[in-house]
Motif scaffolding. Structure first.
Motif, PDB file in Angstrom:
ATOM      1  N   GLY A  75       0.801  -1.215   0.000  1.00  0.00           N
ATOM      2  CA  GLY A  75       0.000   0.000   0.000  1.00  0.00           C
ATOM      3  C   GLY A  75       0.835   1.268   0.000  1.00  0.00           C
ATOM      4  O   GLY A  75       0.340   2.335   0.354  1.00  0.00           O
ATOM      5  N   ARG A  76       2.089   1.158  -0.352  1.00  0.00           N
ATOM      6  CA  ARG A  76       2.957   2.348  -0.491  1.00  0.00           C
ATOM      7  C   ARG A  76       4.058   2.020  -1.493  1.00  0.00           C
ATOM      8  O   ARG A  76       4.389   0.849  -1.690  1.00  0.00           O
ATOM      9  N   PRO A  77       4.606   3.059  -2.133  1.00  0.00           N
ATOM     10  CA  PRO A  77       5.693   2.774  -3.076  1.00  0.00           C
ATOM     11  C   PRO A  77       6.954   2.316  -2.339  1.00  0.00           C
ATOM     12  O   PRO A  77       7.166   2.720  -1.193  1.00  0.00           O
ATOM     13  N   PRO A  78       7.739   1.457  -2.957  1.00  0.00           N
ATOM     14  CA  PRO A  78       8.960   0.987  -2.301  1.00  0.00           C
ATOM     15  C   PRO A  78      10.012   2.087  -2.215  1.00  0.00           C
ATOM     16  O   PRO A  78       9.992   3.013  -3.001  1.00  0.00           O
ATOM     17  N   GLU A  79      10.901   1.960  -1.253  1.00  0.00           N
ATOM     18  CA  GLU A  79      12.043   2.872  -1.163  1.00  0.00           C
ATOM     19  C   GLU A  79      13.307   2.065  -1.412  1.00  0.00           C
ATOM     20  O   GLU A  79      13.483   0.988  -0.856  1.00  0.00           O
ATOM     21  N   GLY A  80      14.151   2.595  -2.247  1.00  0.00           N
ATOM     22  CA  GLY A  80      15.391   1.888  -2.576  1.00  0.00           C
ATOM     23  C   GLY A  80      15.096   0.658  -3.416  1.00  0.00           C
ATOM     24  O   GLY A  80      14.039   0.555  -4.051  1.00  0.00           O
ATOM     25  N   ARG A  81      16.032  -0.289  -3.422  1.00  0.00           N
ATOM     26  CA  ARG A  81      15.902  -1.467  -4.255  1.00  0.00           C
ATOM     27  C   ARG A  81      14.863  -2.429  -3.706  1.00  0.00           C
ATOM     28  O   ARG A  81      14.701  -2.548  -2.490  1.00  0.00           O
ATOM     29  N   VAL A  82      14.129  -3.101  -4.604  1.00  0.00           N
ATOM     30  CA  VAL A  82      13.192  -4.141  -4.173  1.00  0.00           C
ATOM     31  C   VAL A  82      13.854  -5.489  -4.410  1.00  0.00           C
ATOM     32  O   VAL A  82      14.351  -5.757  -5.508  1.00  0.00           O
ATOM     33  N   THR A  83      13.883  -6.315  -3.385  1.00  0.00           N
ATOM     34  CA  THR A  83      14.488  -7.645  -3.511  1.00  0.00           C
ATOM     35  C   THR A  83      13.482  -8.686  -3.051  1.00  0.00           C
ATOM     36  O   THR A  83      12.583  -8.389  -2.262  1.00  0.00           O
ATOM     37  N   ALA A  84      13.628  -9.915  -3.567  1.00  0.00           N
ATOM     38  CA  ALA A  84      12.751 -11.006  -3.127  1.00  0.00           C
ATOM     39  C   ALA A  84      13.429 -11.707  -1.944  1.00  0.00           C
ATOM     40  O   ALA A  84      14.617 -12.029  -2.001  1.00  0.00           O
ATOM     41  N   ALA A  85      12.661 -11.914  -0.890  1.00  0.00           N
ATOM     42  CA  ALA A  85      13.228 -12.527   0.313  1.00  0.00           C
ATOM     43  C   ALA A  85      13.127 -14.054   0.258  1.00  0.00           C
ATOM     44  O   ALA A  85      13.747 -14.744   1.053  1.00  0.00           O
ATOM     45  N   CYS A  86      12.340 -14.580  -0.711  1.00  0.00           N
ATOM     46  CA  CYS A  86      12.183 -16.032  -0.788  1.00  0.00           C
ATOM     47  C   CYS A  86      13.288 -16.627  -1.673  1.00  0.00           C
ATOM     48  O   CYS A  86      14.115 -15.903  -2.218  1.00  0.00           O
ATOM     49  N   ASP A  87      13.272 -17.940  -1.825  1.00  0.00           N
ATOM     50  CA  ASP A  87      14.336 -18.575  -2.599  1.00  0.00           C
ATOM     51  C   ASP A  87      13.911 -18.858  -4.039  1.00  0.00           C
ATOM     52  O   ASP A  87      14.577 -19.583  -4.758  1.00  0.00           O
ATOM     53  N   HIS A  88      12.787 -18.264  -4.466  1.00  0.00           N
ATOM     54  CA  HIS A  88      12.318 -18.467  -5.842  1.00  0.00           C
ATOM     55  C   HIS A  88      12.869 -17.328  -6.709  1.00  0.00           C
ATOM     56  O   HIS A  88      12.477 -16.185  -6.531  1.00  0.00           O
ATOM     57  N   PRO A  89      13.758 -17.633  -7.652  1.00  0.00           N
ATOM     58  CA  PRO A  89      14.406 -16.570  -8.425  1.00  0.00           C
ATOM     59  C   PRO A  89      13.384 -15.702  -9.166  1.00  0.00           C
ATOM     60  O   PRO A  89      12.498 -16.237  -9.827  1.00  0.00           O
ATOM     61  N   GLY A  90      13.517 -14.390  -9.022  1.00  0.00           N
ATOM     62  CA  GLY A  90      12.646 -13.452  -9.742  1.00  0.00           C
ATOM     63  C   GLY A  90      11.220 -13.416  -9.228  1.00  0.00           C
ATOM     64  O   GLY A  90      10.334 -12.919  -9.930  1.00  0.00           O
ATOM     65  N   CYS A  91      10.990 -13.942  -8.038  1.00  0.00           N
ATOM     66  CA  CYS A  91       9.622 -14.001  -7.498  1.00  0.00           C
ATOM     67  C   CYS A  91       9.021 -12.597  -7.383  1.00  0.00           C
ATOM     68  O   CYS A  91       9.694 -11.656  -6.994  1.00  0.00           O
ATOM     69  N   LEU A  92       7.724 -12.492  -7.745  1.00  0.00           N
ATOM     70  CA  LEU A  92       7.043 -11.199  -7.688  1.00  0.00           C
ATOM     71  C   LEU A  92       5.880 -11.211  -6.693  1.00  0.00           C
ATOM     72  O   LEU A  92       5.056 -10.294  -6.693  1.00  0.00           O
ATOM     73  N   ALA A  93       5.793 -12.282  -5.860  1.00  0.00           N
ATOM     74  CA  ALA A  93       4.732 -12.310  -4.849  1.00  0.00           C
ATOM     75  C   ALA A  93       4.973 -11.143  -3.894  1.00  0.00           C
ATOM     76  O   ALA A  93       6.055 -11.035  -3.305  1.00  0.00           O
ATOM     77  N   GLY A  94       3.958 -10.253  -3.737  1.00  0.00           N
ATOM     78  CA  GLY A  94       4.137  -9.037  -2.944  1.00  0.00           C
ATOM     79  C   GLY A  94       4.652  -9.332  -1.548  1.00  0.00           C
ATOM     80  O   GLY A  94       5.544  -8.643  -1.043  1.00  0.00           O
ATOM     81  N   ALA A  95       4.114 -10.384  -0.929  1.00  0.00           N
ATOM     82  CA  ALA A  95       4.497 -10.703   0.448  1.00  0.00           C
ATOM     83  C   ALA A  95       5.935 -11.185   0.551  1.00  0.00           C
ATOM     84  O   ALA A  95       6.496 -11.232   1.644  1.00  0.00           O
ATOM     85  N   HIS A  96       6.535 -11.556  -0.587  1.00  0.00           N
ATOM     86  CA  HIS A  96       7.921 -12.039  -0.562  1.00  0.00           C
ATOM     87  C   HIS A  96       8.922 -10.932  -0.874  1.00  0.00           C
ATOM     88  O   HIS A  96      10.106 -11.192  -0.963  1.00  0.00           O
ATOM     89  N   LEU A  97       8.406  -9.711  -1.081  1.00  0.00           N
ATOM     90  CA  LEU A  97       9.292  -8.621  -1.523  1.00  0.00           C
ATOM     91  C   LEU A  97       9.662  -7.702  -0.365  1.00  0.00           C
ATOM     92  O   LEU A  97       8.872  -7.484   0.549  1.00  0.00           O
ATOM     93  N   ASP A  98      10.863  -7.206  -0.416  1.00  0.00           N
ATOM     94  CA  ASP A  98      11.360  -6.256   0.587  1.00  0.00           C
ATOM     95  C   ASP A  98      11.915  -5.019  -0.096  1.00  0.00           C
ATOM     96  O   ASP A  98      12.446  -5.105  -1.197  1.00  0.00           O
ATOM     97  N   ASP A  99      11.768  -3.878   0.582  1.00  0.00           N
ATOM     98  CA  ASP A  99      12.505  -2.688   0.145  1.00  0.00           C
ATOM     99  C   ASP A  99      13.446  -2.282   1.283  1.00  0.00           C
ATOM    100  O   ASP A  99      13.600  -3.026   2.260  1.00  0.00           O
ATOM    101  N   ARG A 100      14.053  -1.136   1.167  1.00  0.00           N
ATOM    102  CA  ARG A 100      15.043  -0.710   2.159  1.00  0.00           C
ATOM    103  C   ARG A 100      14.414  -0.687   3.567  1.00  0.00           C
ATOM    104  O   ARG A 100      15.021  -1.139   4.533  1.00  0.00           O
ATOM    105  N   LEU A 101      13.161  -0.195   3.654  1.00  0.00           N
ATOM    106  CA  LEU A 101      12.537  -0.040   4.967  1.00  0.00           C
ATOM    107  C   LEU A 101      12.208  -1.394   5.602  1.00  0.00           C
ATOM    108  O   LEU A 101      12.475  -1.603   6.786  1.00  0.00           O
ATOM    109  N   THR A 102      11.627  -2.311   4.814  1.00  0.00           N
ATOM    110  CA  THR A 102      11.260  -3.606   5.414  1.00  0.00           C
ATOM    111  C   THR A 102      12.515  -4.417   5.738  1.00  0.00           C
ATOM    112  O   THR A 102      12.535  -5.152   6.725  1.00  0.00           O
ATOM    113  N   ARG A 103      13.573  -4.250   4.928  1.00  0.00           N
ATOM    114  CA  ARG A 103      14.824  -4.960   5.256  1.00  0.00           C
ATOM    115  C   ARG A 103      15.368  -4.471   6.596  1.00  0.00           C
ATOM    116  O   ARG A 103      15.797  -5.260   7.440  1.00  0.00           O
ATOM    117  N   ALA A 104      15.294  -3.135   6.814  1.00  0.00           N
ATOM    118  CA  ALA A 104      15.782  -2.566   8.075  1.00  0.00           C
ATOM    119  C   ALA A 104      14.929  -3.065   9.240  1.00  0.00           C
ATOM    120  O   ALA A 104      15.438  -3.376  10.316  1.00  0.00           O
TER     121      ALA A 104
END
Ligand SMILES: [Zn+2]
Ligand SMILES: [Zn+2]
Length: 240
Positions: A200-229
């Motif tokens: 529900g908000r635009p990502p900040e910084g790079r978006v990376t997948a936290a799961c082990d599926h290469p190139g995964c686009l499932a929203g719940a598997h994605l992290d940006d700078r804030l969620t990584r922190a």
């Protein structure tokens, strides 16, 4: 009746215009039925450099392309240059023929199209760079008239669930192999709208997948700078 002063002035203006467009002194003299010396003097007076070694083209491919286009309403562009007998929009530059759509695609993307480039905006013959799509993208979109209401709708159409909770990209890739979502002429990594949709908000910084599926686009598997922190803080609190 000898030509009037106004006629002569108009002819000189026309000659200067052609010289600036990269035509040779001889070519301008022949086309306007002028004396070569007079054309050469016009060139000198207007400070237009002579063509080195008689090089036929002074404009770059892109500059020449632009000189044959006209913006029309709705952000479209009309080709005012040459057409083939089959109606193809073409231009010649330094002895090479170019498709107007191909040049337009290159201006927008910085790379050559995969297969052919043509307008994807629903207006046949439009050469607006941001409206060009190539064969690879048409294959995915199926029909160039498909219009998505939002980047999210297009994202949904170009992704496929894997069956075990991940989401694969089925759309086009850039020349570096990275997934590319083209939304209204703008490009982004599909992970960005995928992230925004989930959080529900635009990502900040790079978006990376936290799961082990290469190139995964499932929203719940994605992290940006804030969620990584956030994760890092949570782990630290747990002493991990
Ligand atoms: Zn268009
Ligand atoms: Zn995943």
């Amino acid at each position: 009746m000898p030509p009037s002063r106004a006629d002569l002035a108009a002819k000189r203006r026309r000659a200067r215009h052609l010289l600036r467009a990269g035509r040779s002194t001889a070519a301008v003299a022949a086309e306007l039925h002028m004396d070569r010396r007079a054309v050469r003097q016009l060139r000198i007076d207007a400070g237009i450099p002579a063509l080195p070694g008689g090089t036929p083209q002074r404009l770059t491919v892109e500059e020449k392309w632009r000189s044959h286009t006209r913006r029309t309403r709705g952000g479209h562009m009309t080709w005012t240059g040459e057409h083939t007998s089959a109606g193809g929009r073409v231009m010649r530059h330094s002895g090479t023929a170019y498709s107007a759509h191909r040049v337009a695609y290159r201006i927008q993307h910085g790379t050559d199209p995969e297969g052919h480039a043509k307008s994807g905006c629903g207006r046949p013959g439009c050469v607006a760079p941001e409206h060009q799509i190539d064969t690879a993208e048409r294959r995915v979109v199926r029909t160039p008239r498909t219009v998505y209401d939002s980047a999210e709708a297009k994202l949904a159409a170009l992704t496929r669930p894997t069956g075990d909770g991940h989401l694969d990209w089925t759309g086009p890739h850039d020349s570096g192999g990275r997934p590319l979502l083209n939304w209204r002429g703008r490009h982004c990594a599909p992970a960005r709208p995928a992230f925004a949709q989930h959080y529900g908000r635009p990502p900040e910084g790079r978006v990376t997948a936290a799961c082990d599926h290469p190139g995964c686009l499932a929203g719940a598997h994605l992290d940006d700078r804030l969620t990584r922190a956030e994760h890092a803080r949570a782990y630290a609190a747990l002493g991990l």
